[in-house]
Write an enzyme that holds these catalytic residues in place. Structure first.
Site, PDB file in Angstrom:
ATOM      1  N   ASP A 127       0.835  -1.197   0.000  1.00 25.90           N
ATOM      2  CA  ASP A 127       0.000   0.000   0.000  1.00 25.90           C
ATOM      3  C   ASP A 127       0.873   1.252   0.000  1.00 25.90           C
ATOM      4  O   ASP A 127       1.335   1.703   1.039  1.00 25.90           O
ATOM      5  CB  ASP A 127      -0.924  -0.009   1.237  1.00 25.90           C
ATOM      6  N   LYS A 185       1.609   7.940   0.265  1.00 28.45           N
ATOM      7  CA  LYS A 185       1.937   8.032   1.687  1.00 28.45           C
ATOM      8  C   LYS A 185       3.298   8.701   1.859  1.00 28.45           C
ATOM      9  O   LYS A 185       4.200   8.454   1.060  1.00 28.45           O
ATOM     10  CB  LYS A 185       2.025   6.630   2.301  1.00 28.45           C
ATOM     11  N   ASP A 218       0.129  -4.896   4.630  1.00 30.42           N
ATOM     12  CA  ASP A 218      -1.264  -4.583   4.330  1.00 30.42           C
ATOM     13  C   ASP A 218      -2.044  -5.755   3.752  1.00 30.42           C
ATOM     14  O   ASP A 218      -3.223  -5.641   3.467  1.00 30.42           O
ATOM     15  CB  ASP A 218      -1.327  -3.364   3.402  1.00 30.42           C
ATOM     16  N   ASP A 272      -5.813   6.393  -0.740  1.00 27.99           N
ATOM     17  CA  ASP A 272      -5.173   5.632   0.330  1.00 27.99           C
ATOM     18  C   ASP A 272      -6.202   4.904   1.209  1.00 27.99           C
ATOM     19  O   ASP A 272      -5.838   4.095   2.054  1.00 27.99           O
ATOM     20  CB  ASP A 272      -4.300   6.568   1.185  1.00 27.99           C
ATOM     21  N   GLU A 296      -8.020   2.480   0.356  1.00 30.90           N
ATOM     22  CA  GLU A 296      -8.266   1.488  -0.684  1.00 30.90           C
ATOM     23  C   GLU A 296      -8.816   0.179  -0.143  1.00 30.90           C
ATOM     24  O   GLU A 296      -9.525  -0.535  -0.837  1.00 30.90           O
ATOM     25  CB  GLU A 296      -6.957   1.226  -1.456  1.00 30.90           C
ATOM     26  N   ARG A 356     -11.098  -0.582   2.129  1.00 31.90           N
ATOM     27  CA  ARG A 356     -12.563  -0.677   2.194  1.00 31.90           C
ATOM     28  C   ARG A 356     -13.164  -0.840   0.794  1.00 31.90           C
ATOM     29  O   ARG A 356     -14.205  -1.457   0.623  1.00 31.90           O
ATOM     30  CB  ARG A 356     -13.125   0.538   2.936  1.00 31.90           C
TER      31      ARG A 356
HETATM   32  N1  BES Z   1      -3.290   0.175   5.175  1.00 35.35           N
HETATM   33  C1  BES Z   1      -3.670   1.419   5.712  1.00 35.35           C
HETATM   34  C2  BES Z   1      -3.952   1.372   7.213  1.00 35.35           C
HETATM   35  C3  BES Z   1      -2.804   1.023   8.137  1.00 35.35           C
HETATM   36  C4  BES Z   1      -2.124   2.008   8.810  1.00 35.35           C
HETATM   37  C5  BES Z   1      -2.461  -0.282   8.362  1.00 35.35           C
HETATM   38  C6  BES Z   1      -1.106   1.692   9.676  1.00 35.35           C
HETATM   39  C7  BES Z   1      -1.434  -0.614   9.222  1.00 35.35           C
HETATM   40  C8  BES Z   1      -0.764   0.377   9.888  1.00 35.35           C
HETATM   41  C9  BES Z   1      -4.925   1.928   5.003  1.00 35.35           C
HETATM   42  O1  BES Z   1      -5.081   1.527   3.689  1.00 35.35           O
HETATM   43  C10 BES Z   1      -4.859   3.396   5.024  1.00 35.35           C
HETATM   44  O2  BES Z   1      -3.999   3.934   4.368  1.00 35.35           O
HETATM   45  N2  BES Z   1      -5.739   4.030   5.758  1.00 35.35           N
HETATM   46  C11 BES Z   1      -5.775   5.427   5.857  1.00 35.35           C
HETATM   47  C12 BES Z   1      -7.222   5.859   5.753  1.00 35.35           C
HETATM   48  C13 BES Z   1      -7.417   7.330   5.560  1.00 35.35           C
HETATM   49  C14 BES Z   1      -6.944   7.749   4.184  1.00 35.35           C
HETATM   50  C15 BES Z   1      -8.881   7.627   5.725  1.00 35.35           C
HETATM   51  C16 BES Z   1      -5.194   5.818   7.205  1.00 35.35           C
HETATM   52  O3  BES Z   1      -5.376   5.090   8.172  1.00 35.35           O
HETATM   53  O4  BES Z   1      -4.526   6.853   7.271  1.00 35.35           O
HETATM   54 ZN    ZN Z   2      -4.174  -0.171   3.109  1.00 30.37          ZN
HETATM   55 MN    MN Z   3      -4.121   2.853   2.327  1.00 35.20          MN
END
Ligand code: BES
Ligand code: ZN
Ligand code: MN
Length: 484
Positions: A255, A262, A273, A332, A334, A336
């Site tokens: 991811d 990111k 991920d 990001d 993604e 869901r």
């Molecule tokens: N894979 C990440 C979530 C994540 C964060 C997993 C830290 C493991 C450790 C997910 O796809 C993501 O990027 N989520 C974002 C959501 C936001 C854009 C609403 C997040 O948590 O910042």
């Molecule tokens: Zn993710």
């Molecule tokens: Mn993400």
């Protein structure tokens, strides 16, 4: 690592060391004292090291014959439980690995207590703590052989723990592999070879089938990567199943965030991920070994989330098979988007229970910390029984609300819903509420697990070393095969 379970009088082999379980202020048994004496070790020596058998305490004594005796404390005998057994043996195994010991006998762990599967916990503790992801290291530190002295009547229980520990370790191996090794396609190949081994049905949906099944979340997120996306469906069906369970695991093999790239410190570790997908595969391995009388389906949407000229963008609007339209607010968010396709597909199977597991939100880690999974379900009784079981297994979970008042956060303006909340508050909850839109009426119960925290740890914790933990494989296997 070879594990022998023997019911015999203890006799240490040549080159074999010992890990001995001790309780707080408990006298060393005559059997253990005899073995120590043979090797020229006295209980006075142990006393002089200040060792009392408290939880977390260890003491090492080298014998005259070149063996190492590791004493590990398990606390008060009356307060013993499964988690204390895992921690005590885990400490002992960690010491053995520090000393690069190759052969170990496990002594005095033959404990029984009503309501506690202590011998199962012992097997789990051994396997989980002895695990190291060292296939890319020149120097591999491994224990080669472990001999457990245990009672015959507890053998089955020990084997059960072995199945669960090995299943969790398979998950850890897969999660620890980086994105240049594991792609959606290699995940599919892993699912196929697992299915072949255990006689499961396995179907892989590639581009054409994804289109035919209108799996637009997977297709959309997958567009930016040169590694094409896929959807994996594994089916285990015994003769007369008593219920039907669907498992769903987020399989983002890397991811990067996509066009909403990111920043450096957050992109690191995003090989994890795919931990939900890998957990589902681990659970299926355990199912293949246990062969329970329930029908189990494993569903994995697999993609790599990358930025590219072909990648999906913020503002894109997609329509799902169930008619729900979604506006992309961040590429990001993604997970869901791809889980939605799997939840629709899972709903069509009309399960009694559907459980999804995903490294879904950083917000969940903010809420609960690194060591606890966020548990969401409208079925409170079910949620409570799972949360309670998680305390026993040590794979901690905590029930969070599917707060209806937060639905407003993901309500769309030019689409039904949007993939990110309007504010960042309650981010783990708004993600869960998003998923809820794709769980249809004919699913009796649904549980969502946000494993973003405990899937991968940055430092040694309990009986886990750095890296993937294999959570929540043990808990979910037990939950679906035993509890209901
Ligand atoms: N894979 C990440 C979530 C994540 C964060 C997993 C830290 C493991 C450790 C997910 O796809 C993501 O990027 N989520 C974002 C959501 C936001 C854009 C609403 C997040 O948590 O910042
Ligand atoms: Zn993710
Ligand atoms: Mn993400």
């Amino acid at each position: 690592m070879k594990i022998n379970y023997v019911e015999k009088k203890v006799a240490l082999k040549k080159g074999e060391n010992a890990i001995i379980c001790c309780f707080e202020n408990n006298r060393i048994s005559t059997e253990i004292a005899e073995i120590m004496k043979k090797e020229g070790i006295t209980s006075e020596q142990l006393k002089s090291l200040g060792f009392k058998g408290k939880e977390g305490e260890t003491a090492l004594i080298p014998s005259s014959g070149g063996k190492v005796f590791i004493f590990t404390g398990a606390g008060k005998k009356s307060e013993i439980n499964e988690e204390k057994i895992r921690k005590a043996i885990g400490k002992g195994i960690f010491e053995a690995l520090n000393r690069k010991l190759k052969k170990v006998a496990v002594l005095n762990f033959n404990i029984e207590k009503k309501g506690e599967d202590l011998q199962k916990a012992l097997a789990e503790g051994i396997l989980l703590s002895a695990y190291r992801f060292n296939k890319y290291l020149k120097e591999k530190i491994n224990i080669e052989e472990i001999t457990v002295y245990g009672k015959e009547n507890l053998k089955e229980e020990f084997f059960r723990g072995q199945i669960l520990g090995e299943a969790a370790n398979l998950t850890r191996d897969l999660v620890n592999e980086p994105g240049n090794v594991i792609t959606p396609q290699t995940l599919a190949e892993t699912a196929k070879s697992l299915s072949k081994k255990y006689g499961f049905k396995c179907k892989i949906f590639t581009e054409k089938e994804l289109e035919k099944n209108r799996m637009n979340g997977i297709l959309t997120v997958g567009k930016g990567s040169k590694n094409p996306p896929c959807f994996i469906h594994i089916k285990y069906k015994p003769e007369n199943p008593t219920k039907k369970v669907v498992l769903v695991g987020k399989g983002v093999t890397f991811d990067s965030g996509g066009l909403n790239l990111k920043p450096e410190q957050y992109m690191k570790r995003m090989k994890m991920d795919k931990a939900g997908a890998c957990a589902v595969l681990g659970i299926m391995k355990a199912i293949g070994e246990i062969k329970p009388d329930i029908e189990v389906h494993a569903l994995i949407p697999a993609v790599e989330n990358m930025p590219d000229g072909k990648a999906y963008r913020p503002d894109d609007i997609i329509e799902y098979k169930n008619g729900v339209t979604v506006e992309i607010h961040s590429t990001d968010a993604e997970g869901r988007l791809i889980l939605a396709d799997a939840l629709i597909y899972g709903s069509e199977l009309k399960p009694d229970l559907m459980i999804d597991m995903a490294t879904l939100t950083g917000a969940c880690v903010v809420a609960l910390g690194n060591y606890t999974t966020g548990l969401f379900s409208k079925d409170t009784a079910l949620a409570h029984s799972l949360q309670k079981l998680s305390q026993k297994t040590g794979e901690k979970m905590w029930h969070l609300p599917l707060d209806e008042d937060l639905k407003e956060e993901i309500k769309g303006t030019q689409s039904d819903i949007q993939n990110v909340g309007k504010t960042r508050f309650g981010g783990a909850i708004t993600a869960a509420l998003f998923l809820q839109n794709f769980v249809e009426e004919n699913v009796k119960s649904w549980i969502h697990l946000d494993i973003a925290g405990p899937a991968f740890i940055e430092k040694e914790w309990k009986y886990y070393s750095f890296g993937a933990t294999g959570q929540p494989v043990r808990t979910i296997t037990e939950f679906i095969t035993k509890n209901r």
